[in-house]
Scaffold this motif. Structure first.
Motif, short mmCIF file in Angstrom:
data_model
loop_
_atom_site.label_atom_id
_atom_site.label_comp_id
_atom_site.label_asym_id
_atom_site.label_seq_id
_atom_site.Cartn_x
_atom_site.Cartn_y
_atom_site.Cartn_z
N LEU A 1 -3.17 -3.13 -8.31
CA LEU A 1 -4.44 -3.81 -8.06
C LEU A 1 -5.59 -2.81 -8.06
N MET A 2 -5.40 -1.69 -7.38
CA MET A 2 -6.41 -0.63 -7.34
C MET A 2 -5.75 0.65 -6.86
N ALA A 3 -6.45 1.76 -7.10
CA ALA A 3 -5.93 3.06 -6.71
C ALA A 3 -7.07 4.05 -6.64
N GLY A 4 -6.87 5.12 -5.88
CA GLY A 4 -7.88 6.16 -5.84
C GLY A 4 -7.58 7.20 -4.78
N PRO A 5 -8.29 8.34 -4.90
CA PRO A 5 -8.08 9.44 -3.95
C PRO A 5 -8.85 9.22 -2.65
N PHE A 6 -8.36 9.87 -1.60
CA PHE A 6 -9.11 9.93 -0.35
C PHE A 6 -10.16 11.03 -0.50
N THR A 7 -11.29 10.87 0.14
CA THR A 7 -12.39 11.83 0.00
C THR A 7 -12.07 13.20 0.60
N ASP A 8 -11.05 13.28 1.46
CA ASP A 8 -10.68 14.58 2.04
C ASP A 8 -9.78 15.39 1.10
N LYS A 9 -9.47 14.83 -0.07
CA LYS A 9 -8.68 15.50 -1.10
C LYS A 9 -7.25 15.83 -0.65
N GLN A 10 -6.74 15.05 0.30
CA GLN A 10 -5.38 15.27 0.80
C GLN A 10 -4.37 14.28 0.24
N GLY A 11 -4.82 13.41 -0.66
CA GLY A 11 -3.92 12.42 -1.24
C GLY A 11 -4.69 11.21 -1.70
N GLY A 12 -3.97 10.10 -1.86
CA GLY A 12 -4.60 8.89 -2.34
C GLY A 12 -3.82 7.66 -1.96
N LEU A 13 -4.30 6.53 -2.45
CA LEU A 13 -3.73 5.23 -2.14
C LEU A 13 -3.58 4.44 -3.43
N ALA B 1 0.85 -1.19 0.00
CA ALA B 1 0.00 0.00 0.00
C ALA B 1 0.88 1.24 0.00
N ALA B 2 0.66 2.09 -0.99
CA ALA B 2 1.39 3.36 -1.08
C ALA B 2 0.43 4.48 -0.72
N PHE B 3 0.70 5.15 0.40
CA PHE B 3 -0.06 6.31 0.82
C PHE B 3 0.64 7.53 0.24
N LEU B 4 -0.06 8.27 -0.61
CA LEU B 4 0.51 9.41 -1.31
C LEU B 4 -0.15 10.69 -0.81
N THR B 5 0.49 11.36 0.13
CA THR B 5 -0.08 12.56 0.74
C THR B 5 0.38 13.80 -0.02
N ILE B 6 -0.59 14.64 -0.39
CA ILE B 6 -0.28 15.86 -1.15
C ILE B 6 0.40 16.87 -0.24
N ILE B 7 1.52 17.41 -0.70
CA ILE B 7 2.23 18.46 0.04
C ILE B 7 2.26 19.77 -0.74
N ASP B 8 1.91 19.72 -2.02
CA ASP B 8 1.85 20.93 -2.85
C ASP B 8 0.64 20.79 -3.78
N GLN B 9 -0.46 21.42 -3.41
CA GLN B 9 -1.72 21.27 -4.16
C GLN B 9 -1.59 21.75 -5.61
N GLU B 10 -0.94 22.88 -5.82
CA GLU B 10 -0.79 23.43 -7.17
C GLU B 10 0.04 22.50 -8.05
N LEU B 11 1.16 22.05 -7.53
CA LEU B 11 2.02 21.13 -8.29
C LEU B 11 1.30 19.81 -8.52
N ASN B 12 0.57 19.34 -7.53
CA ASN B 12 -0.18 18.10 -7.68
C ASN B 12 -1.19 18.20 -8.82
N ALA B 13 -1.90 19.31 -8.90
CA ALA B 13 -2.89 19.50 -9.97
C ALA B 13 -2.22 19.47 -11.34
N LYS B 14 -1.02 20.02 -11.41
CA LYS B 14 -0.27 20.04 -12.68
C LYS B 14 0.19 18.63 -13.08
N VAL B 15 0.64 17.85 -12.11
CA VAL B 15 1.26 16.54 -12.38
C VAL B 15 0.23 15.40 -12.38
N ARG B 16 -0.96 15.66 -11.88
CA ARG B 16 -1.98 14.60 -11.73
C ARG B 16 -2.28 13.84 -13.02
#
Length: 89
Positions: free
Chosen positions: A36-48, A4-19
């Motif tokens: 196997l699967m992937a998706g964002p967390f509902t709090d919009k702070q990252g994904g798995l 499981a890779a927990f990917l926490t956003i630390i730069d919202q602007e850069l994240n939007a560009k690279v998403r």
């Protein structure tokens, strides 16, 4: 093995560009049988992302090559995961 890779956003602007590149990367690995699967967390702070890999080293290599990690938009926490076989009874 699954990781499981927990990917926490630390730069919202850069994240939007690279998403878009991140989504393409994850989708390509899914088609290769490495995700196997992937998706964002509902709090919009990252994904798995759940990786299927032969070793922790392989999973780490895959996760660290994700554009959101390469570009520094998110942090990475990678943990081996052992899902339960449900139902238990």
């Amino acid at each position: 093995m699954l990781y499981a890779a927990f990917l926490t956003i630390i730069d919202q602007e850069l994240n939007a560009k690279v998403r878009p590149a991140h989504l393409e990367y994850v989708n390509d690995l899914y088609k290769q049988g490495k995700v196997l699967m992937a998706g964002p967390f509902t709090d919009k702070q990252g994904g798995l992302v759940i990786y299927k890999a032969e070793s922790q080293e392989e999973a780490r290599k895959l996760a660290e090559a994700d554009p959101v990690i390469v570009e520094g938009a998110r942090t990475l926490e990678l943990r081996e995961w052992s899902p339960l076989e449900l139902p238990l009874n």
